[in-house]
Write a protein that holds these residues in place. Structure first.
Motif, PDB file in Angstrom:
ATOM      1  N   ARG A   3       0.817  -1.215   0.000  1.00  0.00           N
ATOM      2  CA  ARG A   3       0.000   0.000   0.000  1.00  0.00           C
ATOM      3  C   ARG A   3       0.843   1.254   0.000  1.00  0.00           C
ATOM      4  O   ARG A   3       1.971   1.249   0.470  1.00  0.00           O
ATOM      5  CB  ARG A   3      -0.864   0.020   1.256  1.00  0.00           C
ATOM      6  CG  ARG A   3      -1.920  -1.063   1.253  1.00  0.00           C
ATOM      7  CD  ARG A   3      -2.434  -1.173   2.639  1.00  0.00           C
ATOM      8  NE  ARG A   3      -3.806  -1.625   2.646  1.00  0.00           N
ATOM      9  CZ  ARG A   3      -4.551  -1.549   3.731  1.00  0.00           C
ATOM     10  NH1 ARG A   3      -4.083  -1.001   4.834  1.00  0.00           N
ATOM     11  NH2 ARG A   3      -5.779  -1.994   3.703  1.00  0.00           N
ATOM     12  N   ASN A   4       0.284   2.268  -0.508  1.00  0.00           N
ATOM     13  CA  ASN A   4       0.935   3.578  -0.424  1.00  0.00           C
ATOM     14  C   ASN A   4       0.652   4.170   0.938  1.00  0.00           C
ATOM     15  O   ASN A   4      -0.474   4.127   1.414  1.00  0.00           O
ATOM     16  CB  ASN A   4       0.342   4.539  -1.454  1.00  0.00           C
ATOM     17  CG  ASN A   4       0.885   4.245  -2.818  1.00  0.00           C
ATOM     18  OD1 ASN A   4       1.657   3.304  -2.982  1.00  0.00           O
ATOM     19  ND2 ASN A   4       0.470   5.037  -3.778  1.00  0.00           N
ATOM     20  N   GLU A   5       1.636   4.723   1.548  1.00  0.00           N
ATOM     21  CA  GLU A   5       1.381   5.438   2.790  1.00  0.00           C
ATOM     22  C   GLU A   5       0.955   6.858   2.440  1.00  0.00           C
ATOM     23  O   GLU A   5       1.345   7.381   1.396  1.00  0.00           O
ATOM     24  CB  GLU A   5       2.648   5.499   3.637  1.00  0.00           C
ATOM     25  CG  GLU A   5       3.002   4.182   4.288  1.00  0.00           C
ATOM     26  CD  GLU A   5       1.972   3.717   5.283  1.00  0.00           C
ATOM     27  OE1 GLU A   5       1.892   2.518   5.517  1.00  0.00           O
ATOM     28  OE2 GLU A   5       1.233   4.569   5.821  1.00  0.00           O
ATOM     29  N   PRO A   6       0.161   7.478   3.310  1.00  0.00           N
ATOM     30  CA  PRO A   6      -0.158   8.892   3.084  1.00  0.00           C
ATOM     31  C   PRO A   6       1.139   9.682   2.950  1.00  0.00           C
ATOM     32  O   PRO A   6       2.138   9.363   3.594  1.00  0.00           O
ATOM     33  CB  PRO A   6      -0.926   9.285   4.336  1.00  0.00           C
ATOM     34  CG  PRO A   6      -1.484   8.017   4.849  1.00  0.00           C
ATOM     35  CD  PRO A   6      -0.531   6.943   4.465  1.00  0.00           C
ATOM     36  N   THR A   7       1.142  10.682   2.145  1.00  0.00           N
ATOM     37  CA  THR A   7       2.380  11.380   1.811  1.00  0.00           C
ATOM     38  C   THR A   7       3.034  12.028   3.018  1.00  0.00           C
ATOM     39  O   THR A   7       4.246  12.189   3.052  1.00  0.00           O
ATOM     40  CB  THR A   7       2.117  12.478   0.763  1.00  0.00           C
ATOM     41  OG1 THR A   7       0.952  13.166   1.160  1.00  0.00           O
ATOM     42  CG2 THR A   7       1.975  11.896  -0.614  1.00  0.00           C
ATOM     43  N   GLU A   8       2.214  12.407   4.018  1.00  0.00           N
ATOM     44  CA  GLU A   8       2.807  13.101   5.158  1.00  0.00           C
ATOM     45  C   GLU A   8       3.683  12.176   6.005  1.00  0.00           C
ATOM     46  O   GLU A   8       4.546  12.623   6.729  1.00  0.00           O
ATOM     47  CB  GLU A   8       1.723  13.697   6.069  1.00  0.00           C
ATOM     48  CG  GLU A   8       1.111  14.968   5.546  1.00  0.00           C
ATOM     49  CD  GLU A   8      -0.174  14.693   4.809  1.00  0.00           C
ATOM     50  OE1 GLU A   8      -0.371  13.543   4.361  1.00  0.00           O
ATOM     51  OE2 GLU A   8      -0.981  15.619   4.686  1.00  0.00           O
ATOM     52  N   SER A  19       0.354   6.210  12.179  1.00  0.00           N
ATOM     53  CA  SER A  19      -0.708   6.542  11.235  1.00  0.00           C
ATOM     54  C   SER A  19      -2.058   6.162  11.829  1.00  0.00           C
ATOM     55  O   SER A  19      -3.051   6.842  11.613  1.00  0.00           O
ATOM     56  CB  SER A  19      -0.479   5.847   9.902  1.00  0.00           C
ATOM     57  OG  SER A  19      -1.256   4.680   9.801  1.00  0.00           O
TER      58      SER A  19
ATOM     59  N   ARG B 109      -2.563  17.030   0.924  1.00  0.00           N
ATOM     60  CA  ARG B 109      -3.942  16.539   0.811  1.00  0.00           C
ATOM     61  C   ARG B 109      -4.949  17.550   1.353  1.00  0.00           C
ATOM     62  O   ARG B 109      -6.003  17.742   0.767  1.00  0.00           O
ATOM     63  CB  ARG B 109      -4.071  15.233   1.583  1.00  0.00           C
ATOM     64  CG  ARG B 109      -3.267  14.139   0.957  1.00  0.00           C
ATOM     65  CD  ARG B 109      -3.526  12.840   1.645  1.00  0.00           C
ATOM     66  NE  ARG B 109      -2.778  11.786   0.988  1.00  0.00           N
ATOM     67  CZ  ARG B 109      -3.062  10.498   1.134  1.00  0.00           C
ATOM     68  NH1 ARG B 109      -4.042  10.133   1.925  1.00  0.00           N
ATOM     69  NH2 ARG B 109      -2.365   9.594   0.504  1.00  0.00           N
ATOM     70  N   THR B 267      -7.036  12.523   4.558  1.00  0.00           N
ATOM     71  CA  THR B 267      -5.626  12.696   4.901  1.00  0.00           C
ATOM     72  C   THR B 267      -5.021  11.436   5.495  1.00  0.00           C
ATOM     73  O   THR B 267      -3.813  11.360   5.672  1.00  0.00           O
ATOM     74  CB  THR B 267      -5.438  13.842   5.909  1.00  0.00           C
ATOM     75  OG1 THR B 267      -6.315  13.624   7.003  1.00  0.00           O
ATOM     76  CG2 THR B 267      -5.718  15.182   5.285  1.00  0.00           C
ATOM     77  N   ARG B 269      -6.233   8.099   4.530  1.00  0.00           N
ATOM     78  CA  ARG B 269      -6.507   6.876   3.768  1.00  0.00           C
ATOM     79  C   ARG B 269      -5.335   6.534   2.856  1.00  0.00           C
ATOM     80  O   ARG B 269      -4.473   7.376   2.563  1.00  0.00           O
ATOM     81  CB  ARG B 269      -7.780   7.043   2.942  1.00  0.00           C
ATOM     82  CG  ARG B 269      -7.593   7.834   1.678  1.00  0.00           C
ATOM     83  CD  ARG B 269      -8.896   8.072   0.982  1.00  0.00           C
ATOM     84  NE  ARG B 269      -9.168   7.014   0.013  1.00  0.00           N
ATOM     85  CZ  ARG B 269      -9.819   7.239  -1.136  1.00  0.00           C
ATOM     86  NH1 ARG B 269     -10.257   8.447  -1.424  1.00  0.00           N
ATOM     87  NH2 ARG B 269     -10.048   6.257  -1.965  1.00  0.00           N
ATOM     88  N   ASP B 270      -5.354   5.300   2.404  1.00  0.00           N
ATOM     89  CA  ASP B 270      -4.353   4.882   1.430  1.00  0.00           C
ATOM     90  C   ASP B 270      -4.909   5.146   0.045  1.00  0.00           C
ATOM     91  O   ASP B 270      -6.043   4.773  -0.246  1.00  0.00           O
ATOM     92  CB  ASP B 270      -4.078   3.385   1.577  1.00  0.00           C
ATOM     93  CG  ASP B 270      -3.610   3.062   2.973  1.00  0.00           C
ATOM     94  OD1 ASP B 270      -2.851   3.879   3.532  1.00  0.00           O
ATOM     95  OD2 ASP B 270      -4.029   2.018   3.509  1.00  0.00           O
ATOM     96  N   ILE B 271      -4.100   5.775  -0.746  1.00  0.00           N
ATOM     97  CA  ILE B 271      -4.584   6.046  -2.095  1.00  0.00           C
ATOM     98  C   ILE B 271      -3.861   5.138  -3.066  1.00  0.00           C
ATOM     99  O   ILE B 271      -2.642   5.188  -3.215  1.00  0.00           O
ATOM    100  CB  ILE B 271      -4.428   7.527  -2.438  1.00  0.00           C
ATOM    101  CG1 ILE B 271      -5.533   8.274  -1.706  1.00  0.00           C
ATOM    102  CG2 ILE B 271      -4.581   7.751  -3.929  1.00  0.00           C
ATOM    103  CD1 ILE B 271      -5.283   9.702  -1.510  1.00  0.00           C
ATOM    104  N   THR B 272      -4.624   4.234  -3.656  1.00  0.00           N
ATOM    105  CA  THR B 272      -4.024   3.224  -4.516  1.00  0.00           C
ATOM    106  C   THR B 272      -4.227   3.558  -5.975  1.00  0.00           C
ATOM    107  O   THR B 272      -3.560   3.013  -6.838  1.00  0.00           O
ATOM    108  CB  THR B 272      -4.652   1.850  -4.239  1.00  0.00           C
ATOM    109  OG1 THR B 272      -6.069   1.980  -4.310  1.00  0.00           O
ATOM    110  CG2 THR B 272      -4.265   1.348  -2.872  1.00  0.00           C
TER     111      THR B 272
END
Lengths: 421, 273
Positions: A3-8, A19, B109, B267, B269-272
């Motif tokens: 999964r991608n982690e939130p950018t922050e 998180s 975000r 802010t 959630r995982d964005i896939t």
């Protein structure tokens, strides 16, 4: 991790834990907003309701005198009227239609008819906006859904305007008495609507007092942001269905601000009329000015009332020819009378029973209909149907006598028994 | 990227979209439809009491078409259009796979969400104004204009009537804030634009149905459409503000709750996609 982690999020190591915590903290914001609002909604009315201001003690007599002495001539405000009489909901317009006669004709009644508006007030919650400047200038607006019903009394003119039908009714105040005064008379109608203000209701309540009534001073209260004493009126007669009447009186100027009638059976108030906002400054003069707007249907109420009275008379004559009404005069002398006094007065009315009337009532479709509406009761008077609402009970015996009063069922049956003896 | 740039590009993208333009065209068509219908029917029967609010007044004064059109579109068309735009705002981007590119840019975000919210609010305003202006134009073409009769029977000048119409349009636009925030929140929940739009519109309809059931009186004051038609109070004399203030307070509450919920969701959630 796919999964991608939130950018922050920067730390790869404790990213998962922080998180999660961050998530919880962020979701706490909407929850907190909703919670604070819910608490405010729940608690503010409770605070406002329990706010009993500190006022010097006053006796019931002094408080009544204060009301009587009150000479407030000018005020404007918003009145909330809530009535819960426990009546079955009537289809719209039925109450107005029940007024019968020539009212619907010639647009004399129609949508702008004050009577139909008054019947509307008899159930549910309504908002009225009132302005008063002395005895000659009054204005009441009933706030409707995208519509307004306005009644303006200014000197000799009384105007009723209904925005829903864009029609206005005009009456001229001083006029020969008794001339069609039973319907649409301006004095009658403006008084009728004024009765919705706390002042007049309080006066009516006090008039009913006597040795049958206990009048005391209750807790202080805050009404429409003003400190108020509360006059508590309770019937002493046990058979009354009225539990108590509370009248909140402005501590400063003696103006009744709120009128609450609670039935003995408990539950919400049957009648609750009170200011939600009140201002004792003189209303602007143009508040009471009215010129019918362009395109509005204007009815001369005086003439319409005369005509209606005339037609009504004709109809009455016609009705008299009808045989059914002969029974009205009945063998017992019939008619309308009041037994008892004070809170437990019972009105009796003999209706046409006629030959076979009893059987018809008991067995026919009408009987079934009555069974569905009221409960069947028997006593030494015979049998009948009992209709009850939260405040008023009625007993209709099978021989056609109706007993109505703000009393409990036993009292009605006792009255019927006594009448039989 | 500057915030203004992000916002400008968001607004431009939204308002250049065919779907948005079609929605606005439909909104503009409603007043024309009502106006023409009233025009054809005028004179045939002397208007009963039925129909939407202010309908009876149109024949006498074209300005009333603005009030009628707003009263007609506020319960269904306007919230539906706002629901479509708001529901699509994030879920649509996620669906087409453009959301991650937006997030690659260092805008953040929260900032992107703010830009989306402002865009939806701008659409609320645009939609309301389109209805009002279309109604005003149709009304002026088909009916006489002139003094405006208020609900209380008082007459005011046409200019003052226009001002009140403008105030009403403003109140109607603000009435849609609740739907806008709700739609944006729903939009953060899913990656399917269609699902988000359908859910938002469904919620609007559900709230309206609940608002119409008398047995639910206890919860109705907290449903966002409950005070929508209170804008008519601006046409009373004197103006009756209680209902309008309650409406605006309720919209602010919905905007705060669902706006912050959307922020919390978006802010974290995982964005896939």
């Amino acid at each position: 991790m796919p999964r991608n982690e939130p950018t922050e999020v920067t730390g790869e190591w404790d990213g998962e834990r922080s998180s999660k915590r961050r998530k919880a903290m962020r979701y706490a914001v909407p929850v907190a907003v909703a919670g604070v609002t819910a608490a405010t909604i729940g608690l503010v009315p409770a605070f406002a309701g329990s706010g009993s201001p500190d006022l010097p003690k006053i006796s019931a007599q002094d408080l009544i005198a204060k009301i009587a002495k009150s000479d407030v001539q000018q005020l404007s405000g918003t009145v909330q009227v809530t009535t819960d009489l426990g009546l079955p909901a009537l289809p719209a317009g039925m109450g107005a239609g029940g007024f019968g006669g020539g009212q619907g004709r010639d647009g004399a009644g129609g949508a702008a008819s004050p009577q139909s508006k008054l019947t509307e007030l008899a159930s549910g919650t309504h908002t009225l906006r009132v302005a008063v400047d002395g005895p000659d200038k009054q204005r009441v607006s009933i706030v409707g859904n995208s519509a307004d019903y306005t009644l303006i009394h200014n000197g000799k003119d009384v105007w009723a305007y209904d925005s829903g039908s864009n029609s206005a009714v005009h009456h001229t105040a001083p006029r020969d008495a008794h001339h069609g005064a039973h319907r649409g008379a301006p004095e009658g109608l403006s008084k009728g609507l004024q009765n919705a203000t706390p002042q007049d209701l309080a006066k009516e309540a006090l008039k009913a007092a006597g040795d049958t009534t206990s009048v005391t001073v209750g807790d202080t209260a805050k009404v429409a942001g003003r400190d108020a004493y509360q006059l508590v009126i309770k019937p002493k007669q046990a058979a009354s269905t009225v539990g108590s009447i509370r009248v909140a009186v402005d501590a400063a100027n003696g103006v009744p601000l709120k009128f609450t009638l609670t039935p003995k059976s408990g539950g919400p108030a049957a009648i609750d009329v009170g200011y939600t906002r009140v201002d004792f400054a003189r209303p602007a003069a143009d508040t009471f000015a009215f010129t019918p707007p362009k395109g509005a249907k204007v009815v001369n109420g005086d003439r319409a009332a005369e005509q209606a009275a005339r037609e009504h008379g004709k109809e009455l004559k016609g009705l008299k020819d009808h045989k059914g009404l002969d029974g009205h005069k009945g063998p017992k002398g019939g008619g309308f009378q009041v037994i008892g006094k004070g809170w437990t007065s019972i009105a009796t009315l003999k209706t046409p029973a006629g030959p076979g009337g009893k059987d018809q009532l008991a067995k026919g479709d009408a009987g079934k209909f009555l069974d569905s509406l009221g409960s069947k009761v028997t006593g030494s008077f015979g049998s009948g149907h009992l209709f009850s609402t939260r405040l008023v009970n009625a007993l209709m015996t099978d021989d056609g006598t109706v007993y109505v009063g703000a009393v409990d069922k036993q009292a009605l049956i006792a009255a019927a028994d006594a009448a039989k003896k | 990227m500057l915030r203004a740039d992000l916002l400008r590009s968001e607004i431009a993208t939204t308002f250049r979209r065919w779907r948005t333009l079609v929605l606005l065209a439909v909104l503009a068509g409603v007043p024309v439809l009502v106006g023409v219908a009233v025009r054809i029917q005028t004179g045939r029967h002397a208007g009963g009491g039925g129909g939407p609010a202010f309908l009876a007044g149109i024949a006498g004064n074209g300005l009333f078409l603005v009030f009628t059109a707003l009263a007609v579109t506020l319960p269904v068309f306007l919230p539906m259009a706002v629901g479509v735009v708001a529901g699509d705002a994030l879920a649509g981007e996620a669906h087409t796979g453009t959301l991650r590119y937006l997030l690659v840019a260092p805008a953040g975000r929260t900032r992107l969400l703010c830009a989306k919210l402002v865009t939806v609010v701008a659409f609320c305003l645009a939609g309301t104004l389109v209805v009002a202006l279309s109604a005003l134009a149709t009304g002026a073409l088909l009916f006489p204009l002139g003094k405006v009769t208020l609900l209380s029977g008082t007459s005011i000048s046409f200019g003052e009537g226009l001002l009140r119409a403008l105030a009403i349009a403003g109140v109607v636009a603000l009435s849609l804030l609740g739907v806008a925030a709700l739609g944006l929140f729903v939009s953060t929940l899913t990656d399917s634009g269609v699902a988000a739009m359908a859910t938002t519109v469904g919620l609007v309809l559900t709230a309206q149905i609940l608002d119409g059931i008398p047995q639910l009186q206890a919860i109705q004051p907290y449903l966002f459409p409950h005070y929508w038609l209170s804008f008519a109070d601006l046409l009373r004399d004197p103006v009756y503000l209680d209902g309008i203030l309650r409406n605006l307070g309720l919209q602010a509450l919905y905007a705060a709750v669902f706006g912050s919920a959307a922020w919390a969701r978006f802010t974290t959630r995982d964005i896939t996609a």
